[in-house]
Design a protein around this motif. Structure first.
Motif, mmCIF file in Angstrom:
data_model
loop_
_atom_site.group_PDB
_atom_site.id
_atom_site.type_symbol
_atom_site.label_atom_id
_atom_site.label_comp_id
_atom_site.label_asym_id
_atom_site.label_seq_id
_atom_site.Cartn_x
_atom_site.Cartn_y
_atom_site.Cartn_z
ATOM 1 N N THR A 1 2.800 2.777 -6.102
ATOM 2 C CA THR A 1 3.700 2.368 -7.180
ATOM 3 C C THR A 1 4.351 1.047 -6.776
ATOM 4 O O THR A 1 4.818 0.906 -5.647
ATOM 5 C CB THR A 1 4.774 3.430 -7.436
ATOM 6 O OG1 THR A 1 4.150 4.632 -7.898
ATOM 7 C CG2 THR A 1 5.771 2.963 -8.486
ATOM 8 N N ILE A 2 4.369 0.101 -7.715
ATOM 9 C CA ILE A 2 4.886 -1.242 -7.416
ATOM 10 C C ILE A 2 6.014 -1.558 -8.394
ATOM 11 O O ILE A 2 5.893 -1.328 -9.606
ATOM 12 C CB ILE A 2 3.774 -2.301 -7.531
ATOM 13 C CG1 ILE A 2 2.660 -1.982 -6.522
ATOM 14 C CG2 ILE A 2 4.314 -3.703 -7.289
ATOM 15 C CD1 ILE A 2 1.437 -2.863 -6.663
ATOM 16 N N VAL B 1 7.948 -4.801 -4.537
ATOM 17 C CA VAL B 1 8.020 -3.696 -3.578
ATOM 18 C C VAL B 1 6.910 -2.691 -3.884
ATOM 19 O O VAL B 1 6.729 -2.291 -5.043
ATOM 20 C CB VAL B 1 9.392 -3.000 -3.631
ATOM 21 C CG1 VAL B 1 9.468 -1.886 -2.594
ATOM 22 C CG2 VAL B 1 10.514 -4.008 -3.405
ATOM 23 N N GLU B 2 6.208 -2.284 -2.843
ATOM 24 C CA GLU B 2 5.132 -1.300 -2.965
ATOM 25 C C GLU B 2 5.567 0.012 -2.306
ATOM 26 O O GLU B 2 6.093 0.007 -1.192
ATOM 27 C CB GLU B 2 3.857 -1.804 -2.287
ATOM 28 C CG GLU B 2 2.742 -0.767 -2.261
ATOM 29 C CD GLU B 2 1.720 -1.012 -1.171
ATOM 30 O OE1 GLU B 2 0.716 -0.281 -1.140
ATOM 31 O OE2 GLU B 2 1.936 -1.917 -0.333
ATOM 32 N N VAL C 1 8.576 -9.806 -0.350
ATOM 33 C CA VAL C 1 7.614 -8.731 -0.561
ATOM 34 C C VAL C 1 7.939 -7.616 0.429
ATOM 35 O O VAL C 1 8.080 -7.865 1.634
ATOM 36 C CB VAL C 1 6.176 -9.229 -0.366
ATOM 37 C CG1 VAL C 1 5.187 -8.086 -0.590
ATOM 38 C CG2 VAL C 1 5.875 -10.379 -1.319
ATOM 39 N N GLY C 2 8.066 -6.412 -0.096
ATOM 40 C CA GLY C 2 8.410 -5.275 0.757
ATOM 41 C C GLY C 2 7.529 -4.084 0.464
ATOM 42 O O GLY C 2 6.762 -4.061 -0.509
ATOM 43 N N LYS C 3 7.649 -3.069 1.299
ATOM 44 C CA LYS C 3 6.916 -1.826 1.095
ATOM 45 C C LYS C 3 7.713 -0.666 1.669
ATOM 46 O O LYS C 3 8.534 -0.831 2.590
ATOM 47 C CB LYS C 3 5.532 -1.894 1.728
ATOM 48 C CG LYS C 3 5.510 -2.065 3.234
ATOM 49 C CD LYS C 3 4.073 -2.120 3.738
ATOM 50 C CE LYS C 3 4.001 -2.270 5.258
ATOM 51 N NZ LYS C 3 2.601 -2.325 5.743
ATOM 52 N N TYR D 1 5.593 -2.402 -12.250
ATOM 53 C CA TYR D 1 4.363 -3.191 -12.400
ATOM 54 C C TYR D 1 3.208 -2.239 -12.669
ATOM 55 O O TYR D 1 2.963 -1.292 -11.911
ATOM 56 C CB TYR D 1 4.098 -4.012 -11.143
ATOM 57 C CG TYR D 1 2.811 -4.807 -11.194
ATOM 58 C CD1 TYR D 1 2.769 -6.041 -11.818
ATOM 59 C CD2 TYR D 1 1.642 -4.309 -10.613
ATOM 60 C CE1 TYR D 1 1.582 -6.774 -11.863
ATOM 61 C CE2 TYR D 1 0.468 -5.040 -10.650
ATOM 62 C CZ TYR D 1 0.438 -6.258 -11.282
ATOM 63 O OH TYR D 1 -0.727 -6.975 -11.324
ATOM 64 N N THR D 2 2.462 -2.518 -13.760
ATOM 65 C CA THR D 2 1.340 -1.661 -14.146
ATOM 66 C C THR D 2 0.045 -2.457 -14.323
ATOM 67 O O THR D 2 -0.922 -1.937 -14.877
ATOM 68 C CB THR D 2 1.664 -0.915 -15.460
ATOM 69 O OG1 THR D 2 1.977 -1.879 -16.489
ATOM 70 C CG2 THR D 2 2.831 0.045 -15.281
#
Length: 280
Positions: free
Chosen positions: A107-108, A54-55, A85-87, A119-120
């Motif tokens: 930010t993910i 997710v973003e 996959v989402g946002k 996620y970085t």
């Protein structure tokens, strides 16, 4: 002129090809966009089941705009990777922004059966695919349960973000639609805040007094014992008895005898004084 226009005119079949190519491009773009799930307050809980990437983005963010095409390409691999996959648009979903503790953009998050990991890594399609396919997310510490987006604490934070956005919307409406100056809007909000605080405080005090009444001070309900001087009961107040009557008679006789002796002594003293006076 007619000859020139005829030479410059394009054949009809070329126009048809251009239209078909344009339509195909729109279909491809539409399919890519459909692979990205738009998450809102109404459907965000769906990410608690299964595996997700997710973003969190904002339309005004340059880094988010640069990531947009990469994220859509990564979404095309969702079916092969067996993930979704989402946002989330933080400008439209302030509550989700607070719930997930978003402080930078983009930010993910990686989500697996309600377990959240941030996620970085690098923001390329291959890195996203490798992170999921090679299970690199196992090397990332999950978000602690008390800070997880589905926890009670973050739910409260989500409501605070919603309230702040509502206040901001009201402030904008007051200053732009009604023409009230900014300082007037601030004064209005300050007055409302003070009144609301007083009312909430009174309600909380009332509830507290009802549920947990304060204990009275020690000795508050105990009777006060005062030391009184002993009272003497007069004998006249008591009902007389035979013994008391006899004692009273004896006392009266003794008093009469004493009075008689005192009178005799007085008479004797008077005689002595007279004799002494005549002798002189």
């Amino acid at each position: 002129m007619a000859a020139i226009r005829k030479e410059n005119a394009r054949p009809p079949f070329l126009m048809a090809i251009y239209v078909l190519l344009f339509a195909a491009q729109l279909l491809v773009c539409g399919a890519a966009k459909r692979n990205v799930v738009i998450l809102t307050e109404d459907n965000w809980a769906s990410m608690l089941e299964g595996e997700w990437m997710v973003e969190f983005y904002a339309p005004w963010c340059p880094a988010c705009r640069n990531l947009q095409s990469t994220w859509e390409e990564f979404a095309d691999w969702g079916e092969d990777l067996e993930i979704q996959v989402g946002k989330v648009d933080v400008t439209e979903e302030a509550g989700l922004s607070g719930r997930f503790g978003v402080t930078s953009l983009p930010t993910i998050y990686h989500v697996l059966d309600g377990e959240f990991r941030k996620y970085t890594g690098s923001r390329t399609k291959d890195d996203f695919i490798s992170f999921v396919d090679d299970k690199k997310w196992e090397n990332v510490e999950p978000v602690e349960s008390w800070k997880a987006p589905n926890s009670f604490l973050m739910s409260c934070v989500s409501w605070l973000f919603k309230i702040s956005m509502a206040v901001r919307t009201i402030h904008t409406s007051i200053t732009e639609d009604y023409g009230i100056p900014v300082w007037g809007s601030y004064c209005l909000f300050a007055a409302v805040t003070i009144v609301a605080g007083l009312l909430i405080g009174m309600v909380l005090v009332f509830i507290t007094d009802c549920l947990c009444p304060a204990a009275p001070p020690k000795g508050f309900y105990e009777p006060v014992q005062m030391e009184m001087p002993p009272t003497k009961v007069r004998r006249d107040d008591r009902p007389p008895t035979e013994d008391q009557e006899e004692e009273d008679e004896e006392e009266e006789e003794m008093e009469e005898a004493e009075e008689g002796d005192a009178e005799e002594d007085n008479d004797a003293n008077i005689r002595k004084r007279r004799v002494k006076a005549t002798a002189e």
